[in-house]
Design an enzyme around this catalytic site. Sequence first.
Site, PDB file in Angstrom:
ATOM      1  N   GLU A  40      25.123  67.217  33.757  1.00  0.00           N
ATOM      2  CA  GLU A  40      24.038  66.599  32.981  1.00  0.00           C
ATOM      3  C   GLU A  40      24.439  66.448  31.511  1.00  0.00           C
ATOM      4  OE1 GLU A  40      20.441  68.801  33.768  1.00  0.00           O
ATOM      5  OE2 GLU A  40      20.402  68.142  35.847  1.00  0.00           O
ATOM      6  N   HIS A 131      29.065  38.454  29.598  1.00  0.00           N
ATOM      7  CA  HIS A 131      29.728  37.735  30.693  1.00  0.00           C
ATOM      8  C   HIS A 131      29.236  36.300  30.889  1.00  0.00           C
ATOM      9  CE1 HIS A 131      31.839  37.093  34.325  1.00  0.00           C
ATOM     10  NE2 HIS A 131      30.737  36.970  35.023  1.00  0.00           N
ATOM     11  N   ASP A 170      39.829  31.264  34.701  1.00  0.00           N
ATOM     12  CA  ASP A 170      38.761  30.627  35.483  1.00  0.00           C
ATOM     13  C   ASP A 170      37.925  29.756  34.538  1.00  0.00           C
ATOM     14  OD1 ASP A 170      36.964  32.367  34.152  1.00  0.00           O
ATOM     15  OD2 ASP A 170      37.039  33.831  35.780  1.00  0.00           O
ATOM     16  N   LYS A 193      39.090  29.549  40.114  1.00  0.00           N
ATOM     17  CA  LYS A 193      39.194  30.857  40.787  1.00  0.00           C
ATOM     18  C   LYS A 193      38.005  31.058  41.714  1.00  0.00           C
ATOM     19  CE  LYS A 193      37.468  34.812  38.877  1.00  0.00           C
ATOM     20  NZ  LYS A 193      37.294  35.827  37.819  1.00  0.00           N
ATOM     21  N   ASP A 220      40.557  36.058  28.704  1.00  0.00           N
ATOM     22  CA  ASP A 220      39.369  36.309  29.541  1.00  0.00           C
ATOM     23  C   ASP A 220      38.392  37.200  28.768  1.00  0.00           C
ATOM     24  OD1 ASP A 220      37.738  36.081  31.740  1.00  0.00           O
ATOM     25  OD2 ASP A 220      39.180  36.898  33.165  1.00  0.00           O
ATOM     26  N   SER A 224      39.478  43.823  34.340  1.00  0.00           N
ATOM     27  CA  SER A 224      39.049  45.037  35.032  1.00  0.00           C
ATOM     28  C   SER A 224      40.197  45.546  35.916  1.00  0.00           C
ATOM     29  CB  SER A 224      37.789  44.747  35.833  1.00  0.00           C
ATOM     30  OG  SER A 224      37.359  45.897  36.503  1.00  0.00           O
ATOM     31  N   GLY A 227      43.290  41.633  38.597  1.00  0.00           N
ATOM     32  CA  GLY A 227      43.564  40.634  39.639  1.00  0.00           C
ATOM     33  C   GLY A 227      43.484  39.192  39.139  1.00  0.00           C
TER      34      GLY A 227
HETATM   35  C1  R5P Z   1      34.719  37.522  35.902  1.00  0.00           C
HETATM   36  O1  R5P Z   1      34.375  36.367  36.134  1.00  0.00           O
HETATM   37  C2  R5P Z   1      35.240  37.956  34.568  1.00  0.00           C
HETATM   38  O2  R5P Z   1      35.180  36.939  33.633  1.00  0.00           O
HETATM   39  C3  R5P Z   1      36.659  38.452  34.683  1.00  0.00           C
HETATM   40  O3  R5P Z   1      37.491  37.385  35.050  1.00  0.00           O
HETATM   41  C4  R5P Z   1      36.723  39.539  35.706  1.00  0.00           C
HETATM   42  O4  R5P Z   1      35.761  40.510  35.459  1.00  0.00           O
HETATM   43  C5  R5P Z   1      38.090  40.180  35.717  1.00  0.00           C
HETATM   44  O5  R5P Z   1      38.120  41.132  36.726  1.00  0.00           O
HETATM   45  P1  R5P Z   1      39.473  41.561  37.380  1.00  0.00           P
HETATM   46  O6  R5P Z   1      40.376  41.983  36.257  1.00  0.00           O
HETATM   47  O7  R5P Z   1      39.098  42.709  38.278  1.00  0.00           O
HETATM   48  O8  R5P Z   1      40.002  40.409  38.154  1.00  0.00           O
END
Ligand code: R5P
Length: 295
Positions: A40, A131, A170, A193, A220, A224, A227
Site C-alpha cells: 500500500e 495519444h 503509422d 500499420k 512516434d 512501448s 514493435g
Molecule cells: C500506438 O498507436 C502508439 O502511437 C504507438 O505506436 C504504440 O503505442 C507503440 O507501441 P509498441 O512500441 O508496443 O509497438
Amino acid sequence: MVSEVIVLAGPASPSLSREVAVLLDVECVEIEWKIFPDGESYIRCPIEVEGESVTLIQTMFPNQDKRLIELFLMLDLLQDLKAGEVTLVIPYLAYMRQDKRFMDGEAISIKTISKVIEGLNVDKVILIDVHSPLVLRYFKTEVSHISAMPLIGRYLKKLDLKDPFILAPDRKAFALAKIVADALNAPCNYLEKKRDLITGTVKTEFKQLDVADRDVVIIDDIISTGGTVANAAKIVRHLGARSILAACTHALMIANAFEKLRNSGVSEVIGTNTIENQFSKVSVAPAIVKVIKSA
Ligand code: R5P
C-alpha cells in the site's frame, strides 16, 4: 519569482519537477512517500499549502496503477489541506491508448481515469502528447495540451544528420513527425500499420521511400514494446538508410524493447523526461514552464 506558486514533486517525477521549479524560480517540494510491506502507498505533504497555488507533477510510467493511487492520494490531500489553485501536470498519462471501445464490452479506461482525477478537484491540467485528440475530450477541466516535438526537433538539429528523412511508423504519428520534419527542413512520410486487437501484434505495410543513404528518424508518441518502430526500421534498413534513429515523447521501453530496436537497425533511442529513464535526452520542462507562465 512567479508569486505564490509551489512546485510539488510527485514520487514519479522528481527530476522534471526540480527543473520546472528552477525555470520558474520557485520552490520545489518533494512529496514524501513510501510503500508499506503489503504494497500500500503512503503520501505526506511536508509543508503547509493552505491558500497556496500549487503545481503538482506526477507521471505514470509502469507500475502505472501505483502512480495513479499516489496521484489520487496527493490530490485528495491537497483538498484536505485547503490548497489554493491546483495545476496538475501529467507528463505521461497512463491508460490513454484505451480511448474508445475497440471491441464490444471493453472499458474506456481513460474516461474512468479522467473522471476520478476531476472528482478530486483539479483546476487545470497540463498534458503532453496525448495519444489522440479523443483523450482530451474526456476532460471537462481546462486542459493545456503541449507537444514535445519542437524540442525533439531542436535536439535532432544539433546532431548534424546527413540528409535527414523523418518517418512516422503509422498514420497517427504523421502529425508529430511533420513538426520534427519542419524543424529540420526534411522530407516526411508515414507507413500503414495494423495491430491485432487480440494478440497486440503489429503488421506494417511495405512502402517505397526515398531513404537510401539518408539518416532516418522514426518519430512516434510512445515506444512501448518497440514493435511498431522495429517494423518501420526494418523497412528503411532494407531500403538502404544510412542510419536509423528513433525519437518519441514517451519512451516506456518495456522489457527487451531496446534490444528489439537495435536488432532492427536502430542505433539510438531519444526520449523525453515525461518518463525519467536512460532514454530521457530531451527535457519537456521548458514547454511546461511556457504554459504555466502564460496562464
Ligand atoms: C500506438 O498507436 C502508439 O502511437 C504507438 O505506436 C504504440 O503505442 C507503440 O507501441 P509498441 O512500441 O508496443 O509497438
